[in-house]
Each structure stands twice: as structure tokens, then as C-alpha cells.
Design an enzyme around this catalytic site. Structure first.
Site, mmCIF file in Angstrom:
data_model
loop_
_atom_site.group_PDB
_atom_site.id
_atom_site.type_symbol
_atom_site.label_atom_id
_atom_site.label_comp_id
_atom_site.label_asym_id
_atom_site.label_seq_id
_atom_site.Cartn_x
_atom_site.Cartn_y
_atom_site.Cartn_z
ATOM 1 N N HIS A 1 40.022 15.039 -13.509
ATOM 2 C CA HIS A 1 38.953 14.433 -14.679
ATOM 3 C C HIS A 1 39.431 13.581 -14.917
ATOM 4 O O HIS A 1 38.375 12.178 -15.445
ATOM 5 C CB HIS A 1 38.243 15.328 -15.514
ATOM 6 C CG HIS A 1 38.166 16.592 -16.106
ATOM 7 N ND1 HIS A 1 36.319 15.969 -16.196
ATOM 8 C CD2 HIS A 1 37.975 17.688 -15.872
ATOM 9 C CE1 HIS A 1 35.870 17.698 -16.600
ATOM 10 N NE2 HIS A 1 36.792 18.111 -15.907
ATOM 11 N N HIS B 1 42.642 20.766 -12.406
ATOM 12 C CA HIS B 1 41.401 19.857 -13.458
ATOM 13 C C HIS B 1 40.772 19.207 -13.701
ATOM 14 O O HIS B 1 40.095 18.436 -13.299
ATOM 15 C CB HIS B 1 40.851 21.772 -13.383
ATOM 16 C CG HIS B 1 38.954 21.395 -14.280
ATOM 17 N ND1 HIS B 1 37.836 22.166 -13.430
ATOM 18 C CD2 HIS B 1 38.930 20.878 -15.139
ATOM 19 C CE1 HIS B 1 36.970 22.082 -14.157
ATOM 20 N NE2 HIS B 1 36.903 20.879 -14.816
ATOM 21 N N GLU B 2 42.126 19.003 -15.090
ATOM 22 C CA GLU B 2 41.637 18.091 -15.924
ATOM 23 C C GLU B 2 42.421 16.523 -15.500
ATOM 24 O O GLU B 2 41.897 15.832 -15.812
ATOM 25 C CB GLU B 2 42.328 18.715 -17.315
ATOM 26 C CG GLU B 2 42.765 20.039 -17.621
ATOM 27 C CD GLU B 2 40.683 19.772 -18.095
ATOM 28 O OE1 GLU B 2 39.910 18.422 -18.127
ATOM 29 O OE2 GLU B 2 40.014 20.834 -18.457
ATOM 30 N N CYS C 1 33.720 24.495 -16.115
ATOM 31 C CA CYS C 1 33.531 23.469 -16.712
ATOM 32 C C CYS C 1 33.089 22.771 -17.987
ATOM 33 O O CYS C 1 32.048 23.195 -17.949
ATOM 34 C CB CYS C 1 33.949 21.689 -16.006
ATOM 35 S SG CYS C 1 34.198 20.528 -16.512
#
Ligand code: NI
Length: 189
Positions: free
Chosen positions: A153, A149-150, A107
Site C-alpha cells: 500500500h 500487504h501494508e 483489504c
């Protein structure tokens, strides 16, 4: 314009992103700047929180990665991943499809820190694109990993939250150090 990437320890990384209601000139500029910033750092994905903006917006481009395949299905038909690259996802809703698989992850908000993370192999994605047009697709492999993953976030979740306990314990000294450096920098501002 290349933006500063927010590092672990900064509170904005833990904020849930606000939904984007319309594509304003500011959002357009933010999207362009995020792509430029991501390319500069050789990233595969970047979330708005990582440039200090708590909004439901992420940019992804997996084309530079040749050793980790991605798959894409549009309306049930397999298509070339390049068809939707570079990818802008606004207000994404991600639904897991496949079985969890482990693979390496990093990341840009955690320089030099990498770990094996378990995530579903495939996901269904519904979102708006850069023109606020609805998009829908199923993806697998690296693209599915990047999307998850995004999307994390955008909800204030980080890949350290997805690590198994042993991995996280091993990385804890590095994480603590990074967090301390970030907090010290924020206090000086
Ligand atoms: Ni990240």
C-alpha cells in the site's frame, strides 16, 4: 477519531507514500486515528493511503486473529508476537525470506472482496516505530502477510496486483463496479 476509509478507485491508493522525517503532533494523531479506524472495521492492518494520506506509515495488529498463526524473531530469537503489538511501521523496508505460500487475503479498501494471494512466508523488516526508534525483526505467517500487504500500500500497490490472472479475471466485474461507485462519489465531492 474514526476516519473514512478510501476505497478502490480513489487515486491516493496508487500514490507512493512520502518518507516521514519526524514524528510531528499531526503524525501522532494520525497513528491514533488509524488504530481506532482499523479496530472499528476489525482490520489487521491499515496503511496511511487508506485514510487518504500518501505517507510511509502503516499500523498492524494481528492479536484478534486466533486461527491464523504468526511468528516473530527478534535478534534471531523467537518471541511472542504480542511483544510488538500494536505495531507501527514508518518508512518500512521489507525483504522476503521464505518460499511463496498462498493464503486468503482481503483489504478494507475492497469491501467483500477476498482472494488467495501468493506471498513469501517470511520477511525481514526494518522500519521506525511510533517514536522514530529503529526496529528490526523477522516475521512469518499472518504477520508476514500483513506486513507485505501494508508495505505494498505504501508503494501504491494493491492486492489485486498480486492476484493470479484467473482470480483477477473472475473478480473483474466486482472490481469495476467498486471503482465506478468510488469515482462517482469522488465527483460529487
Ligand atoms: Ni489493504
Amino acid at each position: 477519531m474514526i476516519l473514512e476509509i478510501v476505497k478502490y478507485g480513489s487515486p491516493v491508493l496508487r500514490q507512493k507514500g512520502a518518507k516521514i522525517e519526524s514524528i510531528t503532533p499531526e503524525i501522532k494523531k494520525l497513528i491514533a486515528d488509524m488504530f481506532e479506524t482499523m479496530a472499528d472495521r476489525h482490520g489487521v492492518g491499515l496503511a496511511a493511503q487508506q485514510v487518504g494520506v500518501a505517507k510511509q506509515l502503516t499500523v498492524i495488529d494481528v492479536r484478534a486473529v486466533t486461527d491464523r498463526p504468526s511468528t516473530l524473531e527478534l535478534k534471531g530469537k523467537p518471541v511472542d508476537v504480542a511483544e510488538i503489538m500494536p505495531l507501527v511501521l514508518i518508512n518500512p523496508v521489507v525483504t522476503p525470506v521464505g518460499e511463496p505460500v498462498k493464503s486468503g487475503e482481503g483489504c478494507l479498501s475492497f469491501p467483500e472482496i477476498f482472494a488467495e494471494i501468493s506471498r513469501p512466508e517470511s520477511v525481514d523488516v526494518k522500519a521506525l516505530d511510533a517514536k522514530a526508534k529503529p526496529v528490526e525483526f523477522r516475521c512469518g505467517g499472518l504477520l508476514a502477510r500483513a506486513v507485505q500487504h501494508e508495505a505494498d500500500h505504501l508503494n501504491g500497490l494493491l492486492f489485486i496486483d498480486r492476484m493470479d490472472k484467473k482470480t483477477k479475471a473472475e473478480l473483474q466485474p466486482e472490481l469495476d463496479e467498486l471503482q465506478a461507485i468510488t469515482k462517482a462519489k469522488l465527483q460529487k465531492k
